[in-house]
Design a protein around this motif. Structure first.
Motif, PDB file in Angstrom:
ATOM      1  N   PHE A   1       0.839  -1.202   0.000  1.00 53.46           N
ATOM      2  CA  PHE A   1       0.000   0.000   0.000  1.00 53.46           C
ATOM      3  C   PHE A   1       0.875   1.254   0.000  1.00 53.46           C
ATOM      4  N   ALA A   2       1.951   1.239   0.796  1.00 55.01           N
ATOM      5  CA  ALA A   2       2.843   2.399   0.870  1.00 55.01           C
ATOM      6  C   ALA A   2       3.567   2.620  -0.447  1.00 55.01           C
ATOM      7  N   ILE A   3       3.932   1.541  -1.126  1.00 53.22           N
ATOM      8  CA  ILE A   3       4.626   1.640  -2.410  1.00 53.22           C
ATOM      9  C   ILE A   3       3.677   2.109  -3.509  1.00 53.22           C
ATOM     10  N   GLY A   4       2.481   1.543  -3.542  1.00 54.24           N
ATOM     11  CA  GLY A   4       1.552   1.846  -4.624  1.00 54.24           C
ATOM     12  C   GLY A   4       0.719   3.091  -4.421  1.00 54.24           C
TER      13      GLY A   4
ATOM     14  N   LEU B   1      -4.144   4.505   2.904  1.00 51.93           N
ATOM     15  CA  LEU B   1      -4.171   3.045   2.889  1.00 51.93           C
ATOM     16  C   LEU B   1      -3.114   2.431   3.795  1.00 51.93           C
ATOM     17  N   TRP B   2      -1.879   2.874   3.661  1.00 51.53           N
ATOM     18  CA  TRP B   2      -0.803   2.245   4.424  1.00 51.53           C
ATOM     19  C   TRP B   2      -0.830   2.656   5.892  1.00 51.53           C
ATOM     20  N   GLN B   3      -1.652   3.659   6.220  1.00 49.01           N
ATOM     21  CA  GLN B   3      -1.767   4.094   7.611  1.00 49.01           C
ATOM     22  C   GLN B   3      -2.872   3.361   8.373  1.00 49.01           C
ATOM     23  N   ILE B   4      -3.711   2.617   7.664  1.00 46.90           N
ATOM     24  CA  ILE B   4      -4.743   1.816   8.331  1.00 46.90           C
ATOM     25  C   ILE B   4      -4.053   0.720   9.133  1.00 46.90           C
ATOM     26  N   GLN B   5      -4.419   0.612  10.396  1.00 40.92           N
ATOM     27  CA  GLN B   5      -3.655  -0.210  11.324  1.00 40.92           C
ATOM     28  C   GLN B   5      -3.652  -1.695  10.959  1.00 40.92           C
ATOM     29  N   GLN B   6      -4.819  -2.239  10.653  1.00 44.38           N
ATOM     30  CA  GLN B   6      -4.892  -3.668  10.349  1.00 44.38           C
ATOM     31  C   GLN B   6      -5.754  -3.882   9.105  1.00 44.38           C
TER      32      GLN B   6
ATOM     33  N   ASP C   1       9.018   4.629   5.741  1.00 37.26           N
ATOM     34  CA  ASP C   1      10.146   4.850   4.840  1.00 37.26           C
ATOM     35  C   ASP C   1       9.814   4.413   3.422  1.00 37.26           C
ATOM     36  N   TYR C   2       9.094   3.311   3.265  1.00 36.07           N
ATOM     37  CA  TYR C   2       8.704   2.852   1.938  1.00 36.07           C
ATOM     38  C   TYR C   2       7.828   3.889   1.246  1.00 36.07           C
ATOM     39  N   ALA C   3       6.924   4.506   2.011  1.00 37.43           N
ATOM     40  CA  ALA C   3       6.061   5.543   1.422  1.00 37.43           C
ATOM     41  C   ALA C   3       6.882   6.752   0.991  1.00 37.43           C
TER      42      ALA C   3
END
Length: 380
Positions: free
Chosen positions: A147-150, A156-161, A372-374
């Protein structure tokens, strides 16, 4: 305002499953309970026998059904959830809850927390909870990183689970998901990934409710038990990286409280039973697929043909690995095997380094890696 509570299930502890259905049926905000089984087996037959008694005791309709075959992947959890959404839309109920059937600490507070947030104007409510530092390795190492890459500029990448099976959806959201071919087609473990994306794509507010006591459920032995889930979640998350970007979303996350020791120091898998998966049973197709990866990844990966080799898969190399997989992966047996071995290696590398730093630091390391990936993806 009444809700339907759904429990997708396969083969479960009978008493745990029945207790969870009873908890839901007894709640004043619940108008119907639906248990959706993968097939007619012992758990299904047991719950089907008990459902009329439960209904008589609580006055709440309780139904046990077999899921319809709706999607075009392996029949699994996705068919169950999509079946439940169709059943829900045939009622006049306003909200739909999903909960995993094997939760051993499920109580009324789960339903109340979600309903309270929905009453406050949030049509999408997700539960999240503390995890052991070696638990949720698909979430931490596949779904959130992809999610962080795309979609590095989205929530999206901040949603916990994002793979959590505990969620409340309002009727308008269910209507949109039920009509979404991407969601309907995901009959397998990829369903949660697609629901996370598709709910965020609505632009509607999302609330994350914190369960302090964690989600107590049966953990794993060897990571081989998660092979299908790894592959299907990776394929779903990779698909999401190709979809349209997301606009801003009102996203509220309840603060965490100190993690209880029973959660923080729980062992989530058997490392000794897992390590042999790196070298066992390599096929010609897997060796061929691995050769398409960059030398810095393929070389040490193929070193597992001689002895277990995984230390090279640190957080930085894992970013490069995900990029290489995203570019080269095909939904074929050889690539599935390579993906699974790489993920096992990354889990073992993390377990034997960062996870030994203690729960708090281990969680920080995982979170820092995804962030970091984001950042790296924004500047790419």
């Amino acid at each position: 305002m009444k809700s339907m509570v759904v429990f997708p299930f396969k083969v479960e502890d009978h008493e745990v499953a029945l207790g969870n259905l009873a908890t839901a049926a007894a709640h004043e905000r619940v108008g119907r309970v639906l248990a959706v089984g993968a097939a007619r087996e012992e758990t299904f037959e047991f719950l089907a026998r008990e459902a009329p008694l439960l209904m008589a005791a609580t006055g709440t309709p309780v139904e046990v059904i077999v899921q319809d075959r709706l999607g075009d992947r392996r029949p699994g959890k996705g068919d169950g959830m999509n079946t439940a959404m169709r059943r829900f839309l045939d009622t006049d109920l306003e909200r739909l809850h999903f909960y995993d059937t094997d939760i051993t600490n499920f109580d009324s507070s789960w339903i109340e927390g979600a309903e309270r947030a929905a009453d406050g104007g949030y049509p999408i409510v997700r539960h999240y909870f503390p995890r052991a530092s070696t638990d949720a390795m698909i979430t931490w190492l596949i779904t959130r990183p992809l999610f962080a890459i795309g979609h590095p500029d989205s929530i999206l990448w901040q949603i916990q689970q994002p793979l959590g099976g505990e969620i409340l959806l309002s009727r308008p959201v269910v209507e949109r998901l039920a009509a979404d071919p991407l969601v309907r087609g995901r009959s397998d473990w990829g369903i949660d990934t697609l629901i996370t994306y598709s709910t965020a794509a609505t632009g509607l507010p999302i609330y994350e409710h914190y369960i302090r006591g964690g989600k107590q459920h049966a953990l794993y032995g060897s990571l081989d038990e998660l092979r299908d889930m790894v592959v299907e979640c990776f394929e779903a998350a990779t698909e999401v990286t190709t979809l349209a970007g997301l606009g801003p979303v009102d996203h509220v996350v309840e603060p965490q409280s100190p993690v209880e020791e029973a959660v923080a120091y729980r062992v989530a898998y058997d490392a000794e039973a897992t390590i042999h998966l790196l070298g066992a049973g390599w096929t010609t197709a897997e060796i061929s697929a691995a050769s398409f990866l960059p030398d810095a990844i393929a070389g040490p990966l193929l070193g597992n043909l001689i002895r277990p080799t995984f230390a090279f898969l640190d957080a930085g190399m894992w970013f490069e690995t995900l990029l290489a997989l995203r570019a080269n992966y095909r939904s074929e047996p050889g690539w599935r095997g390579v993906l699974f071995r790489l993920w096992v290696g990354r889990v073992l590398a993390y377990t034997t380094t960062d996870a030994l730093s203690g729960h708090s630091r281990a969680m920080e390391v995982l979170d820092e890696a995804v962030s970091d990936y984001a950042i790296r993806s924004r500047s790419a």
